[in-house]
Design a protein around this motif. Structure first.
Motif, PDB file in Angstrom:
ATOM      1  N   LEU A 147      27.655  52.430  54.406  1.00 18.64           N
ATOM      2  CA  LEU A 147      27.866  51.070  53.928  1.00 18.64           C
ATOM      3  C   LEU A 147      29.327  50.944  53.521  1.00 18.64           C
ATOM      4  O   LEU A 147      29.805  51.719  52.694  1.00 18.64           O
ATOM      5  N   LEU A 148      30.047  50.009  54.130  1.00 17.57           N
ATOM      6  CA  LEU A 148      31.424  49.732  53.742  1.00 17.57           C
ATOM      7  C   LEU A 148      31.448  48.468  52.896  1.00 17.57           C
ATOM      8  O   LEU A 148      30.888  47.439  53.298  1.00 17.57           O
ATOM      9  N   ALA A 149      32.062  48.552  51.739  1.00 19.24           N
ATOM     10  CA  ALA A 149      32.210  47.394  50.859  1.00 19.24           C
ATOM     11  C   ALA A 149      33.654  46.919  50.945  1.00 19.24           C
ATOM     12  O   ALA A 149      34.581  47.679  50.686  1.00 19.24           O
ATOM     13  N   PHE A 150      33.832  45.675  51.332  1.00 26.88           N
ATOM     14  CA  PHE A 150      35.154  45.069  51.453  1.00 26.88           C
ATOM     15  C   PHE A 150      35.399  44.148  50.267  1.00 26.88           C
ATOM     16  O   PHE A 150      34.501  43.417  49.846  1.00 26.88           O
ATOM     17  N   TYR A 151      36.615  44.189  49.755  1.00 25.95           N
ATOM     18  CA  TYR A 151      37.008  43.336  48.642  1.00 25.95           C
ATOM     19  C   TYR A 151      38.254  42.553  49.032  1.00 25.95           C
ATOM     20  O   TYR A 151      39.119  43.060  49.747  1.00 25.95           O
ATOM     21  N   GLY A 152      38.353  41.319  48.544  1.00 26.37           N
ATOM     22  CA  GLY A 152      39.540  40.514  48.796  1.00 26.37           C
ATOM     23  C   GLY A 152      39.694  39.458  47.730  1.00 26.37           C
ATOM     24  O   GLY A 152      38.717  39.045  47.079  1.00 26.37           O
ATOM     25  N   ASN A 153      40.910  39.009  47.521  1.00 19.10           N
ATOM     26  CA  ASN A 153      41.184  37.966  46.533  1.00 19.10           C
ATOM     27  C   ASN A 153      41.178  36.598  47.207  1.00 19.10           C
ATOM     28  O   ASN A 153      41.764  36.419  48.276  1.00 19.10           O
ATOM     29  N   TYR A 154      40.510  35.658  46.593  1.00 22.62           N
ATOM     30  CA  TYR A 154      40.369  34.307  47.121  1.00 22.62           C
ATOM     31  C   TYR A 154      40.630  33.311  46.005  1.00 22.62           C
ATOM     32  O   TYR A 154      40.682  33.665  44.833  1.00 22.62           O
ATOM     33  N   TRP A 155      40.759  32.050  46.363  1.00 25.08           N
ATOM     34  CA  TRP A 155      40.894  31.006  45.359  1.00 25.08           C
ATOM     35  C   TRP A 155      40.117  29.796  45.836  1.00 25.08           C
ATOM     36  O   TRP A 155      39.978  29.540  47.029  1.00 25.08           O
ATOM     37  N   ASN A 156      39.606  29.044  44.863  1.00 26.43           N
ATOM     38  CA  ASN A 156      38.830  27.855  45.206  1.00 26.43           C
ATOM     39  C   ASN A 156      39.735  26.624  45.219  1.00 26.43           C
ATOM     40  O   ASN A 156      40.953  26.729  45.036  1.00 26.43           O
ATOM     41  N   ASP A 157      39.142  25.454  45.419  1.00 25.34           N
ATOM     42  CA  ASP A 157      39.916  24.214  45.519  1.00 25.34           C
ATOM     43  C   ASP A 157      40.661  23.870  44.230  1.00 25.34           C
ATOM     44  O   ASP A 157      41.654  23.143  44.258  1.00 25.34           O
ATOM     45  N   GLN A 158      40.196  24.371  43.094  1.00 23.86           N
ATOM     46  CA  GLN A 158      40.849  24.102  41.808  1.00 23.86           C
ATOM     47  C   GLN A 158      41.958  25.118  41.510  1.00 23.86           C
ATOM     48  O   GLN A 158      42.583  25.065  40.465  1.00 23.86           O
ATOM     49  N   GLY A 159      42.163  26.077  42.408  1.00 21.83           N
ATOM     50  CA  GLY A 159      43.222  27.074  42.218  1.00 21.83           C
ATOM     51  C   GLY A 159      42.805  28.286  41.410  1.00 21.83           C
ATOM     52  O   GLY A 159      43.630  29.115  41.051  1.00 21.83           O
ATOM     53  N   VAL A 160      41.525  28.400  41.110  1.00 21.05           N
ATOM     54  CA  VAL A 160      41.031  29.545  40.347  1.00 21.05           C
ATOM     55  C   VAL A 160      40.846  30.715  41.314  1.00 21.05           C
ATOM     56  O   VAL A 160      40.194  30.586  42.346  1.00 21.05           O
ATOM     57  N   THR A 161      41.432  31.866  40.966  1.00 20.28           N
ATOM     58  CA  THR A 161      41.296  33.032  41.833  1.00 20.28           C
ATOM     59  C   THR A 161      40.066  33.846  41.441  1.00 20.28           C
ATOM     60  O   THR A 161      39.677  33.885  40.272  1.00 20.28           O
ATOM     61  N   TYR A 162      39.476  34.459  42.432  1.00 21.15           N
ATOM     62  CA  TYR A 162      38.331  35.328  42.198  1.00 21.15           C
ATOM     63  C   TYR A 162      38.326  36.397  43.275  1.00 21.15           C
ATOM     64  O   TYR A 162      38.981  36.269  44.305  1.00 21.15           O
ATOM     65  N   GLN A 163      37.578  37.476  43.026  1.00 25.48           N
ATOM     66  CA  GLN A 163      37.489  38.547  43.998  1.00 25.48           C
ATOM     67  C   GLN A 163      36.182  38.416  44.759  1.00 25.48           C
ATOM     68  O   GLN A 163      35.110  38.451  44.180  1.00 25.48           O
ATOM     69  N   GLY A 164      36.306  38.240  46.082  1.00 25.53           N
ATOM     70  CA  GLY A 164      35.129  38.169  46.932  1.00 25.53           C
ATOM     71  C   GLY A 164      34.830  39.547  47.497  1.00 25.53           C
ATOM     72  O   GLY A 164      35.696  40.417  47.541  1.00 25.53           O
ATOM     73  N   TYR A 165      33.596  39.750  47.924  1.00 29.90           N
ATOM     74  CA  TYR A 165      33.219  41.031  48.511  1.00 29.90           C
ATOM     75  C   TYR A 165      32.108  40.808  49.524  1.00 29.90           C
ATOM     76  O   TYR A 165      31.406  39.797  49.501  1.00 29.90           O
TER      77      TYR A 165
END
Length: 192
Positions: A89-107
Motif C-alpha cells: 500500500l502506497l500512501a501519497f500526501y500533497g498540499n492543497y488549498w480550497n477556494d477560500q485559500g485555506v491549505t490542507y494536506q490531502g492523501y
C-alpha cells in the motif's frame, strides 16, 4: 528587572517555537509523522476497501515499511487470513488549498496485490541499475521515464538517485535507497 526581561525573552522564544510547523521535506520528523499517521489511516482504508468482512474475524497485520524523507510517500505492507489480503500500500500526501485559500494536506492510497507490489519495486530497482551511467553523465538533466499501470516514474540523479512518483494528481519524491529498502522489507514480510 533582569528576571522579568529573561522571563519575557524566554516566553517569546517558547511562543515562537510552539506555533512553528515541521517542514514536510528533508526532515526526520516528517518521516516519522508520515509513517505513524499512515498506519492509523491505512487500517480504515484496508477495512473499507480491501478486506472482506463477515461473521468470522479476520486477522490483519500492517507494517510501515518506509517513509520517504520528503514526507510525501509512505509504503506499507499488509497481510490477512485470506490469500487476497496480501500486498503493498502506497500512501501519497500533497498540499492543497480550497477556494477560500485555506491549505490542507490531502492523501490517497494506491493498493498493489502481493505480486504487483514486488513487480513494481523490482522494476524500479532494475531500471535504476541499468541506467546509472546514463543518468550520471549529467546530474538532474538525464532522466529515465517509465510507467507501471497508472503511475509515472521520473528517475534522475541529484546526489542520490531520486524518483518522482506521479499518480492521481500527487507528485511525491522517493530515493532509490528507499525503494530498495521497501522491496527488501516487503519480500521479508510476505515470506513470513
Amino acid at each position: 528587572m533582569t528576571k522579568l526581561i529573561s522571563l519575557l525573552f524566554f516566553s517569546l522564544i517558547f511562543n515562537s517555537i510552539s506555533f512553528s510547523q515541521i517542514p514536510s521535506n528533508s526532515s526526520i520528523f516528517a518521516k516519522l509523522y508520515s509513517k505513524d499517521l499512515t498506519l492509523s489511516m491505512a487500517k480504515i482504508y484496508l477495512v473499507e476497501n480491501i478486506i472482506t468482512l463477515g461473521d468470522i474475524e479476520e486477522k490483519l497485520v500492517i507494517d510501515g515499511l518506509s517513509a520517504a524523507s520528503s514526507g510525501e510517500l509512505t509504503a506499507l505492507c499488509y497481510s490477512g487470513d485470506s490469500s487476497k489480503t496480501k500486498g503493498l500500500l502506497l500512501a501519497f500526501y500533497g498540499n492543497y488549498w480550497n477556494d477560500q485559500g485555506v491549505t490542507y494536506q490531502g492523501y490517497a492510497f494506491r493498493n498493489f496485490k502481493e505480486k504487483n507490489g514486488i513487480e513494481v519495486l523490482e522494476k524500479i530497482v532494475a531500471i535504476s541499475d541499468r541506467n546509472q551511467s546514463f543518468m550520471g553523465k549529467s546530474f538532474d538533466n538525464n532522466n529515465i521515464v517509465f510507467t507501471y499501470e497508472d503511475i509515472v516514474f521520473i528517475m534522475y540523479i541529484n546526489g542520490p538517485t531520486k524518483i518522482r512518483v506521479l499518480w492521481d494528481n500527487f507528485d511525491a519524491e522517493w530515493t532509490i535507497e528507499e525503494a530498495k529498502k521497501t522491496l527488501k522489507r516487503l519480500q521479508e514480510f510476505i515470506g513470513n
